[in-house]
Design a protein around this motif. Structure first.
Motif, mmCIF file in Angstrom:
data_model
loop_
_atom_site.group_PDB
_atom_site.id
_atom_site.type_symbol
_atom_site.label_atom_id
_atom_site.label_comp_id
_atom_site.label_asym_id
_atom_site.label_seq_id
_atom_site.Cartn_x
_atom_site.Cartn_y
_atom_site.Cartn_z
ATOM 1 N N ARG A 50 0.942 -1.025 -0.081
ATOM 2 C CA ARG A 50 -0.078 0.049 0.246
ATOM 3 C C ARG A 50 0.875 1.139 -0.072
ATOM 4 N N HIS A 52 0.611 5.656 0.549
ATOM 5 C CA HIS A 52 0.112 6.929 1.352
ATOM 6 C C HIS A 52 0.661 7.775 0.774
ATOM 7 N N ALA A 82 -4.705 6.693 0.520
ATOM 8 C CA ALA A 82 -4.032 5.271 0.575
ATOM 9 C C ALA A 82 -4.607 4.496 -0.737
#
Length: 591
Positions: A50, A52, A82
């Motif tokens: 992920r 961000h 995100a």
């Protein structure tokens, strides 16, 4: 001086309160100045699959209470976007925003070197100050589940943090140096849904750093910073380097662009520090608007008064040209040929002194009032002196040419006096003059030679002897022929016993510092012509190197070898060959 003033005016930092990016300055906003700041910080951070994108927006006000004290208040909001980098879930995204904290504080300083902000700033200043601040977040986060996993989440709800910093500034135009060091006692995390602290503790922080501000003209500054933050628990630390540029309109507006870089990896990182989630890069954008709410009134100086003065001789009543001085101010004036003068001067009490050579001085206390005129008519009395017995001594010597050492007909002058000049004898070079005891500045000159000036001291009944050798003034195309510079056969090394001959040339060139010369080497016709040409070049270069070692600039010297091509005597005799083996100096330029 105006450039120094532009440099030392403070602007609001990214933390609110005057400073740069991550550091505070010791200097505060000027008295009654109110500033509004809006700063945006952005960073991209990766966690596994992920990514961000996190931003902080700071908005606040700073107010200069008095020149050495300011207060500030503001708030920080955050946003977080995100998204997934994984191939199997490309559309998984998340966005949230909320409050990060509300903060405030005070900042003050004392000048160690240089005074408080004035119209005339000193070139160097050293300021020492302090900062006391607090920050807390009373708002519930928008993502409660993530708080459970990341206690340093941007929107965490916590009790007040308290910060104490020591500050120091060194201001040397065009450079400002900021030094910070302090301690942050951080409050506990509030339980979700409660206003009573009782959650997880947050480690206190030790922080310190240094930075430079470099003025690039009146409207631009470059900012460089290094700051380290150490957590007391497990001692992780975050080392941050910053670089940026600040554009400003003095006392009105500033615009900041910058970038931060954290040097630590993600495993050695202070949670809830400036880089909230361990990213390596952070980008900054912000501006400040400030204005003085209450302008300081400039005190009007009282108008000057006038002293109307006339001075005459006590016996003859003739007007006198006298010196009028005021000891307290260092001011000095002179009356005109009519003995009168009108002096404009600030109001006050002065000690006025009238003086003139051959007269007794006179002093008086004068009170000058604003926009008023004082008329003074006064006299000076002649000073009666006994005629002193004249004490004398003898000044004598010779004048000759420096190189040839032949006598010269020269003019001897006594500068700054009314003593008539004298001349040396053209055959012997001798001069002689009886002078009163004292110190004289003597100038000796002769046609075609550079003059020489020197001081002498004449003592009672003694003879002062000064033998002077004048250096010839070189003209363009003029030649100096050096015969007798005997190099070893087939070599270009100057024998030590030849140094005195070249030393005279050094002195001539030093005296004629505006000329450039060509150094030419010449040989007799014995030997191969090509060999003689090369040998003459090497010998000329050796002479140049000797002169350079004795302090003659190489740009004034050029060299050339002529070999056996320019004889000045027949090569059929030993005497003729000796004359042809020579070094010549030719003046090729005069400035």
């Amino acid at each position: 001086m105006s450039l120094i003033l532009l440099l030392t005016f403070s602007y609001v930092s990214f933390s609110t309160g005057s400073g740069s990016f991550n550091l505070y300055s010791a200097r505060t906003l000027p008295m009654t100045t109110l500033a509004f700041n809006a700063h945006l910080t952005a960073a991209r951070q990766n966690f596994g699959s992920r990514s961000h994108f996190v931003t902080d927006g700071k908005f606040g006000f700073t107010y200069g209470v008095v020149d050495p004290l300011e207060i500030y208040l503001g708030a920080t909001v955050y946003s977080k976007y995100a998204y997934s980098n994984a191939f199997f879930s490309p559309d998984e995204t998340e966005f949230e925003m909320g409050w990060k904290n509300i903060y405030g504080g005070i900042k003050f300083y004392l000048p160690i070197v240089g005074g408080f902000l004035q119209e005339e700033e000193p070139v160097f200043k050293w300021l020492v100050g302090g900062h006391i601040g607090t920050a807390f977040n009373p708002f519930e986060p928008t993502n409660k589940e993530e708080i459970l996993m990341e206690t340093f989440y941007p929107g965490i709800r916590h009790a007040p943090d308290f910060a104490l910093d020591l500050l120091s500034d060194l201001e040397i135009y065009p450079l400002l140096v900021h030094l910070n060091g302090g301690y942050v006692k951080r409050g506990k995390i509030w339980k979700t849904g409660s206003i009573i602290p009782g959650g997880e503790s947050r480690p206190s922080l030790i922080r310190f750093g240094g930075g430079l501000e470099l003025a690039a003209g009146s409207y631009t500054r470059f900012l460089f910073e290094v700051k380290d933050i150490i957590a007391e628990e497990d001692n992780p630390d975050t080392l941050i380097g910053s670089f940026g540029i600040r554009f400003l309109v003095p006392r009105t507006f500033s615009f900041d662009l910058g970038v931060d870089y954290v040097f630590n990896d993600s495993t050695d990182f202070v949670p809830d520090a400036l880089f909230d989630e361990g990213g390596q890069w952070r980008y900054r954008l912000g501006f400040t608007i400030q204005s003085t709410l209450i302008e300081k009134k400039k005190e009007e100086k009282p108008k000057k008064g006038v002293i109307s003065l006339m001075v005459t001789d006590q016996e003859t009543n003739e007007p006198l040209i006298v010196t009028v001085s005021f000891e307290e101010t260092g001011l000095s004036y002179q009356t005109g040929e009519d003995g009168k003068i009108d002096i404009e001067i600030d109001p006050g009490v002065y000690k006025m002194k009238l003086s003139k050579e051959g007269y007794l001085p006179k002093e008086a206390s004068i009170t000058v009032k604003s926009s008023s005129t004082i008329s003074i008519n006064t006299v000076l009395r002649r000073e009666k002196k006994e005629v002193p017995v004249v004490e004398t001594g003898i000044f004598t010597g010779t004048v000759s040419a420096f190189r040839e050492e032949t006598p010269l007909l020269a003019k001897i002058e006594f500068l700054g006096t009314e003593i008539p000049s004298i001349a040396s004898d053209g055959v012997s070079g001798v001069f002689k003059k009886e002078l009163e005891v004292g110190t004289y500045n003597v100038r000796i000159s002769a046609d075609g030679y550079l003059p020489e000036t020197f001081p002498i001291e004449i003592k009672k009944g003694e003879t002062t002897i000064k033998n002077v050798k004048l250096v010839k003034k070189l003209e363009k195309e003029e030649k100096i022929v050096l015969q007798g510079i005997n190099f070893p056969s087939g070599k270009a090394t100057i024998p030590p016993d030849q140094y005195p001959i070249l030393d005279k040339v050094v002195e001539i060139l030093k005296a004629n510092e505006n000329v450039k010369v060509e150094i030419s080497g010449h040989t007799d016709s014995v030997g191969d012509e090509a060999y003689n040409l090369r040998l003459s070049e090497l010998r000329a270069e050796s002479v140049k190197n000797y002169l350079v070692q004795r302090g003659i600039s190489p740009i004034r010297l050029t060299t050339r070898g002529y070999g056996e091509t320019q004889p000045i005597a027949p090569n059929t005799t030993r005497e003729g060959r000796w004359q042809n083996r020579r070094i010549e100096f030719k003046v090729i330029a005069t400035e």
